[in-house]
Motif scaffolding. Structure first.
Motif, PDB file in Angstrom:
ATOM      1  N   GLU A  47      48.673   8.076  -5.496  1.00 24.72           N
ATOM      2  CA  GLU A  47      48.121   8.735  -6.685  1.00 24.72           C
ATOM      3  C   GLU A  47      48.838   8.276  -7.952  1.00 24.72           C
ATOM      4  O   GLU A  47      48.207   8.004  -8.968  1.00 24.72           O
ATOM      5  N   LEU A  48      50.168   8.186  -7.884  1.00 24.50           N
ATOM      6  CA  LEU A  48      50.953   7.733  -9.026  1.00 24.50           C
ATOM      7  C   LEU A  48      50.524   6.332  -9.441  1.00 24.50           C
ATOM      8  O   LEU A  48      50.264   6.065 -10.616  1.00 24.50           O
ATOM      9  N   PHE A  49      50.416   5.432  -8.477  1.00 30.52           N
ATOM     10  CA  PHE A  49      50.074   4.054  -8.798  1.00 30.52           C
ATOM     11  C   PHE A  49      48.609   3.879  -9.165  1.00 30.52           C
ATOM     12  O   PHE A  49      48.270   2.992  -9.937  1.00 30.52           O
ATOM     13  N   SER A  50      47.762   4.713  -8.654  1.00 30.66           N
ATOM     14  CA  SER A  50      46.365   4.683  -9.099  1.00 30.66           C
ATOM     15  C   SER A  50      46.294   5.027 -10.579  1.00 30.66           C
ATOM     16  O   SER A  50      45.566   4.390 -11.342  1.00 30.66           O
ATOM     17  N   THR A  51      47.079   6.013 -10.981  1.00 32.56           N
ATOM     18  CA  THR A  51      47.123   6.391 -12.396  1.00 32.56           C
ATOM     19  C   THR A  51      47.744   5.275 -13.232  1.00 32.56           C
ATOM     20  O   THR A  51      47.209   4.910 -14.288  1.00 32.56           O
ATOM     21  N   LEU A  52      48.859   4.714 -12.778  1.00 37.62           N
ATOM     22  CA  LEU A  52      49.484   3.608 -13.504  1.00 37.62           C
ATOM     23  C   LEU A  52      48.538   2.420 -13.609  1.00 37.62           C
ATOM     24  O   LEU A  52      48.445   1.774 -14.658  1.00 37.62           O
ATOM     25  N   HIS A  53      47.818   2.129 -12.527  1.00 38.07           N
ATOM     26  CA  HIS A  53      46.870   1.023 -12.529  1.00 38.07           C
ATOM     27  C   HIS A  53      45.771   1.271 -13.569  1.00 38.07           C
ATOM     28  O   HIS A  53      45.424   0.390 -14.346  1.00 38.07           O
ATOM     29  N   ARG A  54      45.261   2.477 -13.590  1.00 38.75           N
ATOM     30  CA  ARG A  54      44.217   2.822 -14.561  1.00 38.75           C
ATOM     31  C   ARG A  54      44.741   2.709 -15.986  1.00 38.75           C
ATOM     32  O   ARG A  54      44.053   2.201 -16.870  1.00 38.75           O
ATOM     33  N   LEU A  55      45.975   3.146 -16.225  1.00 33.08           N
ATOM     34  CA  LEU A  55      46.534   3.143 -17.576  1.00 33.08           C
ATOM     35  C   LEU A  55      46.973   1.763 -18.047  1.00 33.08           C
ATOM     36  O   LEU A  55      46.853   1.446 -19.234  1.00 33.08           O
ATOM     37  N   PHE A  56      47.491   0.950 -17.135  1.00 26.70           N
ATOM     38  CA  PHE A  56      48.096  -0.311 -17.563  1.00 26.70           C
ATOM     39  C   PHE A  56      47.426  -1.576 -17.070  1.00 26.70           C
ATOM     40  O   PHE A  56      47.686  -2.653 -17.611  1.00 26.70           O
TER      41      PHE A  56
END
Length: 105
Positions: free
Chosen positions: A90-99
């Motif tokens: 979940e953390l990396f899905s969010t980071l992927h979406r943001l960056f």
């Protein structure tokens, strides 16, 4: 906040800080990002995608496995990796979406 809540928060903070220290490596960040993208990937695919030698990738994957960030399964001669911790995914899905996705201006 009660003393019990504070202690629980301190334990969680230690756990998150340890995870962030372990992931504070460009190569490990790339590996985990690729696993978010693919869901599951072979060691060969990961090495090619992140530009690491097989031995360098193996060292990073060993650290990620030791911290239970990734899990592996063998299918014949191929070892497949996936993210083992839902919170990390979940953390990396969010980071992927943001960056990692093109920004709209």
């Amino acid at each position: 906040m009660s003393k019990t809540d504070t202690r629980a928060l301190e334990r969680q903070a230690k756990e998150v800080a340890a995870l962030m220290r372990m992931l504070a490596s460009e190569q490990r960040l790339l590996i985990v990002c690729k696993l978010v993208e693919y869901g599951e990937a072979s060691a060969g695919t990961l090495a090619e995608e992140v530009g690491l030698s097989a031995s360098a990738l193996s060292q990073h994957l060993a650290k990620l496995k030791a911290e239970r960030v990734v899990a592996a399964r063998r299918d014949g001669q191929v070892i497949w990796y996936r993210i083992a911790d839902r919170r990390v995914e979940e953390l990396f899905s969010t980071l992927h979406r943001l960056f990692c996705t093109p920004r709209k201006r």
